[in-house]
Design a protein around this motif. Structure first.
Motif, short mmCIF file in Angstrom:
data_model
loop_
_atom_site.label_atom_id
_atom_site.label_comp_id
_atom_site.label_asym_id
_atom_site.label_seq_id
_atom_site.Cartn_x
_atom_site.Cartn_y
_atom_site.Cartn_z
N PHE A 94 -0.15 -11.59 14.18
CA PHE A 94 -1.59 -11.57 14.38
C PHE A 94 -2.03 -10.28 15.08
O PHE A 94 -1.41 -9.84 16.03
CB PHE A 94 -2.03 -12.78 15.20
CG PHE A 94 -1.79 -14.08 14.49
CD1 PHE A 94 -2.70 -14.53 13.55
CD2 PHE A 94 -0.67 -14.84 14.75
CE1 PHE A 94 -2.49 -15.73 12.88
CE2 PHE A 94 -0.45 -16.05 14.09
CZ PHE A 94 -1.37 -16.49 13.15
N HIS A 95 -3.13 -9.69 14.57
CA HIS A 95 -3.69 -8.46 15.13
C HIS A 95 -5.20 -8.65 15.26
O HIS A 95 -5.86 -9.06 14.29
CB HIS A 95 -3.41 -7.27 14.21
CG HIS A 95 -1.97 -7.15 13.81
ND1 HIS A 95 -1.00 -6.64 14.64
CD2 HIS A 95 -1.34 -7.49 12.66
CE1 HIS A 95 0.16 -6.67 14.01
NE2 HIS A 95 -0.02 -7.18 12.81
N TYR A 96 -5.73 -8.32 16.43
CA TYR A 96 -7.17 -8.44 16.63
C TYR A 96 -7.90 -7.35 15.85
O TYR A 96 -7.53 -6.18 15.90
CB TYR A 96 -7.54 -8.35 18.12
CG TYR A 96 -9.01 -8.56 18.35
CD1 TYR A 96 -9.56 -9.82 18.27
CD2 TYR A 96 -9.85 -7.49 18.59
CE1 TYR A 96 -10.91 -10.03 18.44
CE2 TYR A 96 -11.21 -7.67 18.76
CZ TYR A 96 -11.73 -8.95 18.68
OH TYR A 96 -13.08 -9.14 18.84
N ASP A 97 -8.93 -7.72 15.13
CA ASP A 97 -9.73 -6.80 14.32
C ASP A 97 -11.01 -6.47 15.10
O ASP A 97 -11.88 -7.32 15.25
CB ASP A 97 -10.08 -7.45 12.99
CG ASP A 97 -10.83 -6.54 12.04
OD1 ASP A 97 -11.04 -5.36 12.39
OD2 ASP A 97 -11.21 -7.00 10.96
N ASP A 98 -11.10 -5.24 15.58
CA ASP A 98 -12.25 -4.87 16.41
C ASP A 98 -13.37 -4.20 15.61
O ASP A 98 -14.28 -3.61 16.20
CB ASP A 98 -11.82 -3.97 17.56
CG ASP A 98 -11.28 -2.64 17.10
OD1 ASP A 98 -11.02 -2.48 15.90
OD2 ASP A 98 -11.11 -1.74 17.95
N SER A 99 -13.37 -4.32 14.30
CA SER A 99 -14.39 -3.66 13.49
C SER A 99 -15.79 -4.23 13.77
O SER A 99 -16.78 -3.50 13.74
CB SER A 99 -14.07 -3.75 12.01
OG SER A 99 -13.99 -5.09 11.60
N PHE A 100 -15.88 -5.53 14.07
CA PHE A 100 -17.19 -6.11 14.39
C PHE A 100 -17.71 -5.54 15.71
O PHE A 100 -18.90 -5.28 15.85
CB PHE A 100 -17.10 -7.63 14.46
CG PHE A 100 -16.86 -8.27 13.13
CD1 PHE A 100 -17.78 -8.19 12.11
CD2 PHE A 100 -15.68 -8.96 12.90
CE1 PHE A 100 -17.55 -8.77 10.88
CE2 PHE A 100 -15.43 -9.54 11.67
CZ PHE A 100 -16.37 -9.45 10.67
N ASP A 101 -16.83 -5.36 16.67
CA ASP A 101 -17.22 -4.78 17.96
C ASP A 101 -17.72 -3.35 17.78
O ASP A 101 -18.73 -2.96 18.36
CB ASP A 101 -16.06 -4.81 18.95
CG ASP A 101 -15.57 -6.21 19.22
OD1 ASP A 101 -16.36 -7.16 19.06
OD2 ASP A 101 -14.38 -6.36 19.58
N ARG A 102 -16.99 -2.58 16.99
CA ARG A 102 -17.41 -1.20 16.73
C ARG A 102 -18.75 -1.15 16.01
O ARG A 102 -19.61 -0.34 16.32
CB ARG A 102 -16.35 -0.45 15.92
CG ARG A 102 -15.11 -0.12 16.74
CD ARG A 102 -14.17 0.66 15.91
NE ARG A 102 -13.88 -0.15 14.71
CZ ARG A 102 -12.89 0.05 13.88
NH1 ARG A 102 -12.09 1.06 14.06
NH2 ARG A 102 -12.69 -0.72 12.86
N GLY A 103 -18.94 -2.04 15.05
CA GLY A 103 -20.20 -2.11 14.32
C GLY A 103 -21.37 -2.47 15.24
O GLY A 103 -22.46 -1.90 15.13
N ALA A 104 -21.14 -3.41 16.14
CA ALA A 104 -22.20 -3.79 17.08
C ALA A 104 -22.53 -2.64 18.02
O ALA A 104 -23.70 -2.42 18.36
CB ALA A 104 -21.77 -5.02 17.88
N ARG A 105 -21.51 -1.89 18.44
CA ARG A 105 -21.74 -0.75 19.33
C ARG A 105 -22.54 0.34 18.60
O ARG A 105 -23.49 0.91 19.15
CB ARG A 105 -20.40 -0.20 19.83
CG ARG A 105 -20.54 0.81 20.93
CD ARG A 105 -19.22 1.15 21.60
NE ARG A 105 -18.17 1.51 20.66
CZ ARG A 105 -17.04 0.82 20.50
NH1 ARG A 105 -16.81 -0.26 21.20
NH2 ARG A 105 -16.13 1.22 19.63
N ILE A 106 -22.20 0.61 17.36
CA ILE A 106 -22.93 1.60 16.56
C ILE A 106 -24.37 1.15 16.34
O ILE A 106 -25.31 1.93 16.45
CB ILE A 106 -22.21 1.87 15.22
CG1 ILE A 106 -20.90 2.61 15.47
CG2 ILE A 106 -23.10 2.65 14.26
CD1 ILE A 106 -20.01 2.71 14.27
N ASP A 107 -24.54 -0.15 16.05
CA ASP A 107 -25.89 -0.69 15.86
C ASP A 107 -26.73 -0.53 17.13
O ASP A 107 -27.91 -0.16 17.06
CB ASP A 107 -25.80 -2.16 15.46
CG ASP A 107 -27.13 -2.72 15.07
OD1 ASP A 107 -27.84 -2.07 14.26
OD2 ASP A 107 -27.48 -3.82 15.57
#
Length: 123
Positions: A94-107
């Motif tokens: 299992f690996h945490y996917d931080d793409s949602f966090d990065r997207g929220a930060r960019i938004d």
């Protein structure tokens, strides 16, 4: 004659679907309620499945989710082996996917830019 070579991708997609259903319906760990499986990639020999997941929780709660996933990995692997009918049930990593966090930060950054301002080259 060799196959098309896309079997690991097909198996990965099937694992993603089945794992999502297992987490939703069969795993009784409340720490895994906010987990969403985003992507699964499988090695060519189908022995190891790299499971990317996200969880809608505070960053301080992520280690607890990772621990709960490791705790449930044996059960999940056994159920996947039964459902998929493969010779070997793949080991789940299992690996945490931080793409949602990065997207929220960019938004958030983009929302902070005032509208209607002309740039230096917009004359």
């Amino acid at each position: 004659m060799k196959g098309r070579g896309d079997r690991p991708a097909r198996v990965g997609e099937r694992i993603r679907e089945e794992l999502s259903l297992l987490l939703l319906r069969k795993v009784n760990d409340p720490g895994l309620a906010p987990v969403t499986v985003t992507e699964v990639s499988v090695t060519k020999d189908l022995r190891i499945a790299h499971v990317n997941y996200s969880a809608l929780i505070a960053p301080s709660g992520r280690p607890a989710v990772a621990k709960a996933l490791r705790r449930s990995s044996g059960f999940l692997r056994r159920e996947l082996g039964r459902l998929l009918g493969l010779r070997y049930a793949p080991e789940l990593q299992f690996h945490y996917d931080d793409s949602f966090d990065r997207g929220a930060r960019i938004d958030a950054i983009l929302r902070g830019i005032p509208e209607g301002k002309e740039g230096p080259d917009e004359g």
